[in-house]
Design an enzyme around this catalytic site. Structure first.
Site, PDB file in Angstrom:
ATOM      1  N   VAL A  61     103.312  46.385  12.240  1.00  0.00           N
ATOM      2  CA  VAL A  61     102.654  46.042  13.507  1.00  0.00           C
ATOM      3  C   VAL A  61     103.581  46.199  14.698  1.00  0.00           C
ATOM      4  O   VAL A  61     103.129  46.145  15.848  1.00  0.00           O
ATOM      5  CB  VAL A  61     102.074  44.606  13.471  1.00  0.00           C
ATOM      6  CG1 VAL A  61     100.975  44.489  12.427  1.00  0.00           C
ATOM      7  CG2 VAL A  61     103.175  43.563  13.246  1.00  0.00           C
ATOM      8  N   ASN A  87      97.170  38.128  12.179  1.00  0.00           N
ATOM      9  CA  ASN A  87      97.760  37.044  11.409  1.00  0.00           C
ATOM     10  C   ASN A  87      99.230  37.274  11.064  1.00  0.00           C
ATOM     11  O   ASN A  87      99.961  36.311  10.825  1.00  0.00           O
ATOM     12  CB  ASN A  87      96.954  36.855  10.120  1.00  0.00           C
ATOM     13  CG  ASN A  87      97.673  35.985   9.109  1.00  0.00           C
ATOM     14  OD1 ASN A  87      97.696  34.766   9.244  1.00  0.00           O
ATOM     15  ND2 ASN A  87      98.269  36.608   8.097  1.00  0.00           N
ATOM     16  N   SER A 140      99.805  28.993  16.741  1.00  0.00           N
ATOM     17  CA  SER A 140     100.363  27.850  16.017  1.00  0.00           C
ATOM     18  C   SER A 140     100.334  26.655  16.942  1.00  0.00           C
ATOM     19  O   SER A 140     100.282  26.801  18.174  1.00  0.00           O
ATOM     20  CB  SER A 140     101.817  28.148  15.612  1.00  0.00           C
ATOM     21  OG  SER A 140     102.467  26.989  15.124  1.00  0.00           O
ATOM     22  N   TYR A 153     110.271  31.291  17.398  1.00  0.00           N
ATOM     23  CA  TYR A 153     108.916  31.213  16.856  1.00  0.00           C
ATOM     24  C   TYR A 153     107.972  30.555  17.857  1.00  0.00           C
ATOM     25  O   TYR A 153     106.891  31.070  18.165  1.00  0.00           O
ATOM     26  CB  TYR A 153     108.929  30.431  15.542  1.00  0.00           C
ATOM     27  CG  TYR A 153     107.578  30.294  14.883  1.00  0.00           C
ATOM     28  CD1 TYR A 153     107.050  31.336  14.124  1.00  0.00           C
ATOM     29  CD2 TYR A 153     106.830  29.121  15.004  1.00  0.00           C
ATOM     30  CE1 TYR A 153     105.802  31.219  13.515  1.00  0.00           C
ATOM     31  CE2 TYR A 153     105.596  28.993  14.393  1.00  0.00           C
ATOM     32  CZ  TYR A 153     105.090  30.044  13.652  1.00  0.00           C
ATOM     33  OH  TYR A 153     103.858  29.915  13.061  1.00  0.00           O
ATOM     34  N   ALA A 155     108.320  30.146  21.107  1.00  0.00           N
ATOM     35  CA  ALA A 155     108.154  30.965  22.310  1.00  0.00           C
ATOM     36  C   ALA A 155     107.209  32.133  22.050  1.00  0.00           C
ATOM     37  O   ALA A 155     106.362  32.467  22.884  1.00  0.00           O
ATOM     38  CB  ALA A 155     109.516  31.477  22.787  1.00  0.00           C
ATOM     39  N   SER A 156     107.330  32.759  20.873  1.00  0.00           N
ATOM     40  CA  SER A 156     106.448  33.888  20.559  1.00  0.00           C
ATOM     41  C   SER A 156     104.998  33.449  20.410  1.00  0.00           C
ATOM     42  O   SER A 156     104.075  34.175  20.807  1.00  0.00           O
ATOM     43  CB  SER A 156     106.923  34.595  19.285  1.00  0.00           C
ATOM     44  OG  SER A 156     106.727  33.800  18.132  1.00  0.00           O
ATOM     45  N   LYS A 157     104.788  32.266  19.867  1.00  0.00           N
ATOM     46  CA  LYS A 157     103.418  31.776  19.695  1.00  0.00           C
ATOM     47  C   LYS A 157     102.824  31.307  21.024  1.00  0.00           C
ATOM     48  O   LYS A 157     101.607  31.387  21.221  1.00  0.00           O
ATOM     49  CB  LYS A 157     103.385  30.672  18.650  1.00  0.00           C
ATOM     50  CG  LYS A 157     103.704  31.147  17.230  1.00  0.00           C
ATOM     51  CD  LYS A 157     102.715  32.219  16.745  1.00  0.00           C
ATOM     52  CE  LYS A 157     102.908  32.556  15.284  1.00  0.00           C
ATOM     53  NZ  LYS A 157     101.916  33.531  14.788  1.00  0.00           N
TER      54      LYS A 157
END
Length: 257
Positions: A61, A87, A140, A153, A155-157
């Site tokens: 991806v 996902n 999340s 994690y 920050a990316s979500k």
């Protein structure tokens, strides 16, 4: 809620964990499902075990070319693309001051850029085929709250939720719904690895972290992948036609905003 009546769905990272539960439930509700996953052999085995109209294609991806290619392949095989579930995701754990820049980049490339690319090219396909579609991004509760050791994690979500809102506005004229699901503590291999790493960082055992996880959930238990899949099924169905730009918490009451 209604069946999915032969709608064509792509689920990234659908060979295991939450993704596999989503694939199983969509297939059970009459969707044609393509698992788009970096681990092709694992995904092919999952497709074989699930049965029905489930197949697997390899995709990274992080690659624009591969994302375009897998979507073109789905349209070639099935004529259209109606549902996208973004996902695929990874996590790394450390304090921000001790974190590695390459871990930050890798997490964002999969969790944020990967969602962006699948949304970009998937939405183009939905527009070209006349509009109407469902895009569901797996974020999340860490996309709404801060958690120690999950800087990249979290920050990316958060980024996924921002993108979801913008796309919901941009695609509304085409009757394409864009929503996010925000799971809480879900019993997956990734969560078990996080417990081990989190315990190491805190100087406690993984079992201690697990007990703490359970104690934080108002409903008294952590989530199963199937709990998350049920929310995705609703957002993929016609029952959610008047819902867009939302982020649905599946946290057992841990997050209520």
């Amino acid at each position: 809620m209604g069946k999915l009546d032969g709608k064509v769905a792509m689920v990234t990272g659908g060979g295991q964990g939450i993704g596999r539960a989503i694939v199983e439930l969509l297939a059970l509700n009459d969707a044609i499902v393509v698992i788009a996953d970096y681990q092709l052999e694992n995904s092919q085995e999952a497709a074989k075990e699930i049965g029905g109209r489930v197949s697997a294609k390899k995709v990274d991806v992080r690659s624009s070319e591969q994302v375009q290619s897998v979507i073109e392949g789905i349209v070639h095989d099935h004529g259209r693309l109606d549902i996208i579930v973004n996902n695929a995701g990874i996590s790394t754990m450390d304090t921000v001051v001790n974190s590695k820049e390459e871990d930050w980049d890798q997490t964002f490339n999969v969790n944020a850029k990967g969602v962006y690319l699948c949304c970009k090219y998937g939405a183009k396909q939905m527009i070209d085929q006349g509009g109407y579609g469902k895009i569901i991004n797996i974020s999340s509760q860490a996309g709404k709250n801060g958690y120690k050791y999950l800087g990249s994690y979290s920050a990316s979500k958060h980024a996924v939720l921002g993108l979801t809102k913008v796309l919901a506005l941009e695609l509304a004229d085409y009757q394409i719904n864009v929503n996010a699901v925000c799971p809480g503590i879900v019993e997956t291999d990734m969560k078990r690895n996080e417990r081990k790493r989190g315990g190491e960082l805190r100087g406690v055992s993984a079992l201690d972290v697990e007990a703490e996880d359970h104690s934080q959930v108002p409903l008294g238990r952590t989530a199963t992948p199937e709990d998350v899949a049920q929310a995705v099924l609703f957002l993929a169905s016609s029952g959610s036609d008047y819902i867009t730009g939302e982020s649905v918490n599946v946290t057992g009451g841990m997050t209520m905003n």
